[in-house]
Design a protein around this motif. Structure first.
Motif, PDB file in Angstrom:
ATOM      1  N   VAL A  34       0.591  -1.312  -0.108  1.00  0.00           N
ATOM      2  CA  VAL A  34      -0.097  -0.466  -0.435  1.00  0.00           C
ATOM      3  C   VAL A  34       1.072   1.439  -0.042  1.00  0.00           C
ATOM      4  O   VAL A  34       0.698   2.353  -0.805  1.00  0.00           O
ATOM      5  CB  VAL A  34      -1.150   0.300   1.025  1.00  0.00           C
ATOM      6  CG1 VAL A  34      -1.369   1.654   1.670  1.00  0.00           C
ATOM      7  CG2 VAL A  34      -2.021  -1.267   1.247  1.00  0.00           C
ATOM      8  N   LEU A  35       1.967   1.389   1.007  1.00  0.00           N
ATOM      9  CA  LEU A  35       3.107   2.647   1.069  1.00  0.00           C
ATOM     10  C   LEU A  35       3.566   2.723  -0.431  1.00  0.00           C
ATOM     11  O   LEU A  35       4.328   3.997  -0.461  1.00  0.00           O
ATOM     12  CB  LEU A  35       3.045   2.339   1.953  1.00  0.00           C
ATOM     13  CG  LEU A  35       2.478   2.430   3.358  1.00  0.00           C
ATOM     14  CD1 LEU A  35       3.982   2.538   5.193  1.00  0.00           C
ATOM     15  CD2 LEU A  35       1.959   3.244   3.745  1.00  0.00           C
ATOM     16  N   SER A  36       3.506   1.715  -0.741  1.00  0.00           N
ATOM     17  CA  SER A  36       5.066   1.877  -1.329  1.00  0.00           C
ATOM     18  C   SER A  36       4.577   2.073  -3.040  1.00  0.00           C
ATOM     19  O   SER A  36       4.721   3.488  -3.872  1.00  0.00           O
ATOM     20  CB  SER A  36       5.097  -0.091  -2.278  1.00  0.00           C
ATOM     21  OG  SER A  36       6.005  -0.118  -1.376  1.00  0.00           O
ATOM     22  N   PHE A  37       2.870   1.728  -3.410  1.00  0.00           N
ATOM     23  CA  PHE A  37       2.073   2.354  -3.861  1.00  0.00           C
ATOM     24  C   PHE A  37       2.111   3.867  -4.267  1.00  0.00           C
ATOM     25  O   PHE A  37       1.472   4.904  -4.955  1.00  0.00           O
ATOM     26  CB  PHE A  37       0.644   1.433  -5.122  1.00  0.00           C
ATOM     27  CG  PHE A  37       0.943   0.403  -5.880  1.00  0.00           C
ATOM     28  CD1 PHE A  37       1.511   0.514  -6.835  1.00  0.00           C
ATOM     29  CD2 PHE A  37       1.194  -0.621  -4.891  1.00  0.00           C
ATOM     30  CE1 PHE A  37       1.571  -0.593  -8.135  1.00  0.00           C
ATOM     31  CE2 PHE A  37       1.494  -2.372  -5.275  1.00  0.00           C
ATOM     32  CZ  PHE A  37       1.870  -2.236  -7.252  1.00  0.00           C
ATOM     33  N   ALA A  38       1.708   4.321  -2.858  1.00  0.00           N
ATOM     34  CA  ALA A  38       0.813   5.712  -2.342  1.00  0.00           C
ATOM     35  C   ALA A  38       1.994   6.217  -2.784  1.00  0.00           C
ATOM     36  O   ALA A  38       1.752   7.648  -2.762  1.00  0.00           O
ATOM     37  CB  ALA A  38       0.412   5.801  -0.631  1.00  0.00           C
ATOM     38  N   GLY A  39       3.470   5.671  -2.672  1.00  0.00           N
ATOM     39  CA  GLY A  39       4.931   6.819  -2.610  1.00  0.00           C
ATOM     40  C   GLY A  39       4.909   6.907  -4.037  1.00  0.00           C
ATOM     41  O   GLY A  39       5.293   7.889  -4.042  1.00  0.00           O
ATOM     42  N   GLN A  40       4.295   6.429  -4.697  1.00  0.00           N
ATOM     43  CA  GLN A  40       4.399   6.783  -6.096  1.00  0.00           C
ATOM     44  C   GLN A  40       3.589   7.172  -6.957  1.00  0.00           C
ATOM     45  O   GLN A  40       3.092   7.134  -7.695  1.00  0.00           O
ATOM     46  CB  GLN A  40       4.794   5.543  -6.906  1.00  0.00           C
ATOM     47  CG  GLN A  40       5.563   4.486  -6.947  1.00  0.00           C
ATOM     48  CD  GLN A  40       6.843   5.348  -7.519  1.00  0.00           C
ATOM     49  OE1 GLN A  40       7.622   6.025  -8.148  1.00  0.00           O
ATOM     50  NE2 GLN A  40       8.103   4.932  -6.477  1.00  0.00           N
ATOM     51  N   GLY A  41       2.330   8.099  -5.704  1.00  0.00           N
ATOM     52  CA  GLY A  41       1.169   9.003  -5.924  1.00  0.00           C
ATOM     53  C   GLY A  41      -0.240   8.551  -6.497  1.00  0.00           C
ATOM     54  O   GLY A  41      -1.096   8.752  -6.991  1.00  0.00           O
ATOM     55  N   LEU A  42      -0.153   7.130  -6.306  1.00  0.00           N
ATOM     56  CA  LEU A  42      -1.214   6.535  -6.652  1.00  0.00           C
ATOM     57  C   LEU A  42      -2.105   6.512  -5.361  1.00  0.00           C
ATOM     58  O   LEU A  42      -1.463   6.506  -4.393  1.00  0.00           O
ATOM     59  CB  LEU A  42      -1.567   5.028  -6.803  1.00  0.00           C
ATOM     60  CG  LEU A  42      -1.171   4.134  -8.086  1.00  0.00           C
ATOM     61  CD1 LEU A  42       0.274   4.906  -8.641  1.00  0.00           C
ATOM     62  CD2 LEU A  42      -1.366   3.164  -8.149  1.00  0.00           C
ATOM     63  N   THR A  43      -3.514   6.269  -5.743  1.00  0.00           N
ATOM     64  CA  THR A  43      -4.728   6.554  -4.326  1.00  0.00           C
ATOM     65  C   THR A  43      -5.153   4.974  -3.710  1.00  0.00           C
ATOM     66  O   THR A  43      -5.894   4.523  -4.769  1.00  0.00           O
ATOM     67  CB  THR A  43      -5.676   7.616  -4.846  1.00  0.00           C
ATOM     68  OG1 THR A  43      -5.053   8.720  -5.268  1.00  0.00           O
ATOM     69  CG2 THR A  43      -6.785   7.647  -3.422  1.00  0.00           C
TER      70      THR A  43
END
Length: 412
Positions: A34-43
């Motif tokens: 979750v945090l890896s994807f959020a860190g790349q700008g995904l909601t």
């Protein structure tokens, strides 16, 4: 719509705006993802039934140790990149869905594939045909294709992929950013979309068929488990001969590249290694002799240690202190920890058993380290936390299978 507008809306209302949904997103597999994807700008829609973990994340706290995650969590919350939901009907109807539920093992050491199917059945009324469904946790060989067939029998058309999680506990954030991701799918479209998804957070993609990917995950963990069993068996043989295995191992590895990967002995535990070895054994009709032997050796090591102590000491008159209750060093995860096997067996022989751990917070019976050392007659180093290297054991005898301690009264 501005960030302030998004903040004012409830998570349930915002679920439809998510780029990605992670079912089990507040767990050990889910949070790094979750945090890896959020860190790349995904909601990301973090969908999880564990309300305590969800509440901790919403408050900006990690429910367990995950190194490097604090900053990403704080940033994701500040940028409103996380949506928290806890019911199947809050699954986003567009965008990929990653399910972190795997196949557990029952009391007869057989995989329970129905756990995955039951989870998916609860989600089906709320997902749309054409969505990408990524299975992430360990699966018994053939499960990905079985899921695809199960969905087709229900006249549902989802793109089914299996992309196994292979991170080390506590270091998922770091490893996701630098390690290849294995991607498989039941159709070319599923493979393509899963590849596009994981390229967002991974430097390299390796494509396999679904059953190859399932075996890759199981083989990897079983191989590690067998490696630990080999060195643990060497340790027991050396101990029976009255010699120091740590000295032998150091000599074997010194400037000798063919021996450099032999691990140190220790208590091989955790939620994956033994379970995945069991799954391979079940698939091989219990003819996985190496895996079966590894389970006997690794699970039996605490029993050998206790038997040796009983030969040397009258444990019925002694207090035994257990140092470390997490299943590995520098983390707080106690799942399948052999420390608790030590505790359970020793309670039948010792006058008293005391436990301590600098990281674990969920066990109310844990005591401060100094109190355990002072009250104990003998100590067992169960988890090789680095802080124990500098501890003052007050001259008490310490059982150190790991070879961590240099200046203690170590029992060989």
């Amino acid at each position: 719509m501005t960030i302030l507008d998004l903040a004012a809306r409830s998570d349930a209302d915002r679920a439809g705006t998510a780029d990605l949904t992670v079912v089990g997103g507040a767990g050990h597999v889910g949070i790094p993802l979750v945090l890896s994807f959020a860190g790349q700008g995904l909601t990301v829609n973090v969908n999880d039934l564990n309300l305590d973990n969800v509440a901790a994340l919403k408050a900006g706290r990690l429910p367990f140790i995950e190194y490097g995650a604090e900053y990403l969590l704080s940033k994701a919350l500040r940028d409103h990149k996380l949506i928290f939901t806890n019911t199947p009907d809050a699954i986003s109807k567009s965008g990929p869905i990653i399910v972190t539920i795997g196949t557990p093992v029952d009391e007869f050491l057989n995989p329970e594939r129905h756990v995955v199917l039951n989870c998916l059945d609860s989600l089906l009324p709320y997902v749309s045909d054409g969505q990408l469904l990524v299975l992430r946790s360990t699966l018994y060989p053939g499960t990905t294709d079985a899921v695809d067939a199960h969905l087709k029998r229900k006249n549902r058309d989802l793109k089914v992929a299996f992309c196994p999680e292979r991170i080390v506990q506590g270091y998922g954030i770091e490893e996701l950013s630098r390690m290849p991701q294995i991607v498989s799918g039941t159709t070319p479209d599923a493979v393509r979309e899963a590849t596009d998804l994981f390229r967002i957070i991974s430097p390299e993609i390796v494509e396999l068929s679904p059953i190859e990917a399932e075996f890759a995950k199981l083989f990897g963990n079983a191989y590690r488990y067998i490696e630990f069993a080999a060195t643990n068996q060497f340790y027991l043989i050396a101990q029976s001969a009255g010699v120091d295995y740590q000295r032998i191992l150091a000599a074997m590895k010194h400037n000798y590249p063919r021996a450099k990967n032999i691990p140190k002995p220790g208590y091989a535990a955790g939620p994956c290694l033994m379970k995945d070895t069991m799954q391979l054994s079940a698939f091989a009709r219990n003819e996985f002799s190496l895996g079966n032997a590894a389970m006997l050796i690794n699970e039996g090591l605490p029993l050998h240690v206790i038997a040796d102590l009983r030969r040397r000491y009258d444990l019925g008159k002694m207090t035994v202190g257990l140092l470390g209750m997490a299943f590995k060093s520098e983390i707080d995860d106690v799942r399948a920890s052999l420390s608790y096997k030590f505790k359970k067996v020793l309670n039948g022989f010792a006058r008293e058993v005391l436990t301590t751990d600098p990281f674990v917070t969920i066990d109310p019976e844990l005591l401060p380290l100094n109190e355990v050392i002072t009250r104990s007659d003998i100590l067992i180093l169960c988890t090789p936390h680095v802080s124990y290297r500098s501890a003052d054991f007050q001259g008490k005898p310490v059982v150190d299978v790991w070879g961590l301690l240099e200046n203690a009264n170590v029992i060989s």
